[in-house]
Design an enzyme around this catalytic site. Structure first.
Site, PDB file in Angstrom:
ATOM      1  N   ASN A  65      77.537 -86.777  47.178  1.00  0.00           N
ATOM      2  CA  ASN A  65      77.797 -87.535  48.406  1.00  0.00           C
ATOM      3  C   ASN A  65      76.665 -87.226  49.382  1.00  0.00           C
ATOM      4  OD1 ASN A  65      78.756 -88.764  50.664  1.00  0.00           O
ATOM      5  ND2 ASN A  65      80.514 -87.389  50.968  1.00  0.00           N
ATOM      6  N   LYS A  92      76.030 -88.603  52.138  1.00  0.00           N
ATOM      7  CA  LYS A  92      76.389 -88.814  53.557  1.00  0.00           C
ATOM      8  C   LYS A  92      75.232 -89.540  54.263  1.00  0.00           C
ATOM      9  CE  LYS A  92      79.383 -84.855  53.211  1.00  0.00           C
ATOM     10  NZ  LYS A  92      80.125 -83.791  53.887  1.00  0.00           N
ATOM     11  N   HIS A 135      87.195 -90.555  52.990  1.00  0.00           N
ATOM     12  CA  HIS A 135      86.550 -89.247  53.159  1.00  0.00           C
ATOM     13  C   HIS A 135      86.989 -88.654  54.501  1.00  0.00           C
ATOM     14  CE1 HIS A 135      83.531 -86.207  53.917  1.00  0.00           C
ATOM     15  NE2 HIS A 135      83.359 -86.167  52.609  1.00  0.00           N
ATOM     16  N   GLU A 144      85.473 -87.274  56.814  1.00  0.00           N
ATOM     17  CA  GLU A 144      84.648 -87.660  57.973  1.00  0.00           C
ATOM     18  C   GLU A 144      85.003 -89.066  58.438  1.00  0.00           C
ATOM     19  OE1 GLU A 144      80.983 -86.587  56.042  1.00  0.00           O
ATOM     20  OE2 GLU A 144      81.678 -84.512  56.096  1.00  0.00           O
ATOM     21  N   GLU A 156      89.572 -82.486  48.951  1.00  0.00           N
ATOM     22  CA  GLU A 156      88.565 -81.769  49.736  1.00  0.00           C
ATOM     23  C   GLU A 156      89.223 -81.158  50.968  1.00  0.00           C
ATOM     24  OE1 GLU A 156      84.372 -83.572  49.140  1.00  0.00           O
ATOM     25  OE2 GLU A 156      85.503 -84.979  50.348  1.00  0.00           O
ATOM     26  N   GLY A 205      81.199 -78.654  54.152  1.00  0.00           N
ATOM     27  CA  GLY A 205      79.991 -78.362  54.923  1.00  0.00           C
ATOM     28  C   GLY A 205      80.019 -77.026  55.640  1.00  0.00           C
ATOM     29  N   SER A 239      81.959 -77.448  49.908  1.00  0.00           N
ATOM     30  CA  SER A 239      81.024 -76.319  49.702  1.00  0.00           C
ATOM     31  C   SER A 239      80.838 -75.951  48.234  1.00  0.00           C
ATOM     32  CB  SER A 239      81.457 -75.106  50.529  1.00  0.00           C
ATOM     33  OG  SER A 239      81.385 -75.409  51.911  1.00  0.00           O
TER      34      SER A 239
HETATM   35  P1  PGA Z   1      79.889 -80.295  51.070  1.00  0.00           P
HETATM   36  O1  PGA Z   1      80.505 -81.772  51.291  1.00  0.00           O
HETATM   37  O2  PGA Z   1      79.677 -80.126  49.599  1.00  0.00           O
HETATM   38  O3  PGA Z   1      78.619 -80.302  51.857  1.00  0.00           O
HETATM   39  O4  PGA Z   1      80.898 -79.330  51.603  1.00  0.00           O
HETATM   40  C1  PGA Z   1      81.463 -82.274  50.399  1.00  0.00           C
HETATM   41  C2  PGA Z   1      81.931 -83.641  50.849  1.00  0.00           C
HETATM   42  O5  PGA Z   1      82.129 -83.852  52.046  1.00  0.00           O
HETATM   43  O6  PGA Z   1      82.128 -84.557  50.024  1.00  0.00           O
END
Ligand code: PGA
Length: 242
Positions: free
Chosen positions: A7, A9, A93, A95, A161, A167, A203
């Site tokens: 992803n 982003k 997601h 976000e 998640e 993140g 992460s």
């Molecule tokens: P990350 O993001 O691996 O940077 O924690 C995962 C995601 O949001 O899909």
């Protein structure tokens, strides 16, 4: 089926996209039963599709609108994604839910629209730290998965998640992953979606993924930060193939 998705982003520029795709073409070796995909920003999707060519890595969008067409300035339809060769779409997601107000009501419509267009929907779910600490985790996840009662059966991937792990560098423990994935698998049965692959996200790195992928009901990963580096993404795919 296992599936690992990068992803991206709102990251990377054209030159990075080109290098990433070239690394995939050179280094990706497919294996039956394990899919790899890249969820790229809209503007790069066609480019990613073209540059990946026939190497076998799939292409995903990070969101889309549920209406088929019309006066929806700034939105992208599922049919438009399909038209440029997209294979699937991330939906819900954290976000999108927390920054942009994505709702479960909209997600029902988006999952249906994705399937109608021939795209694989990846439904992302997860609890905040406050919800987990407040004892509401299972209720939140149950409600997020209940959209599947309304969509009916069809192609689907679910990505668990935990919001507090995205993140942050704070990956869920193997015990936490085990507990939640078993719960999600049960809920999927109740919602008529038994056997849906469940990715873990939050992460994930090549350092922690080999252990996570062995947990029952973990069928891959949705990876942000680590998957901005092609070598790490390919390593994660290999770990899912092992
Ligand atoms: P990350 O993001 O691996 O940077 O924690 C995962 C995601 O949001 O899909």
């Amino acid at each position: 089926m296992r599936i690992v998705i990068a992803n991206w982003k709102m990251n990377l520029l054209s030159k990075d996209v080109e290098a990433f795709c070239a690394a995939c073409v050179a280094g990706y070796k497919g294996k039956a039963g394990v899919e790899a995909g890249i969820a790229a920003p809209f503007i790069y999707l066609k480019d990613v599709k073209t540059k990946l060519g026939t190497c076998g890595v799939k292409v995903f969008a990070q969101n889309a609108y549920f209406e088929a067409k019309g006066a929806f300035t700034g939105e992208i339809s599922m049919a438009q994604l399909k038209d440029i060769g997209c294979d699937g779409v991330l939906l819900g997601h954290s976000e999108r839910r927390h920054i942009f107000g994505e709702t479960n009501t909209n997600l029902v419509k988006k999952i249906k629209a994705a399937r109608e267009a021939g795209l694989l929907p990846v439904l992302c779910i997860g609890e905040t730290l406050e919800e987990r600490d407040g004892g509401k985790m299972f209720d939140v996840l149950r409600e997020q998965l209940a959209v599947l009662k309304e969509t009916g059966p069809g192609p689907l991937v679910v990505a668990y998640e935990p919001v507090w792990a995205i993140g942050t560098g704070r990956v869920a423990t193997v015990d936490q992953v085990r507990e939640v994935h078993a719960f999600v698998a049960e809920e999927l049965v109740k919602n008529g979606a038994a056997g849906t692959p469940i990715q873990y996200g939050g992460s994930v790195t090549p350092e922690n993924f080999a252990e996570i992928i062995q947990v029952p009901h973990v069928a891959g990963g949705l990876v942000g930060g680590a998957a901005l580096v092609p070598e790490k993404f390919l390593k994660l795919v290999e770990q899912a193939q092992a």
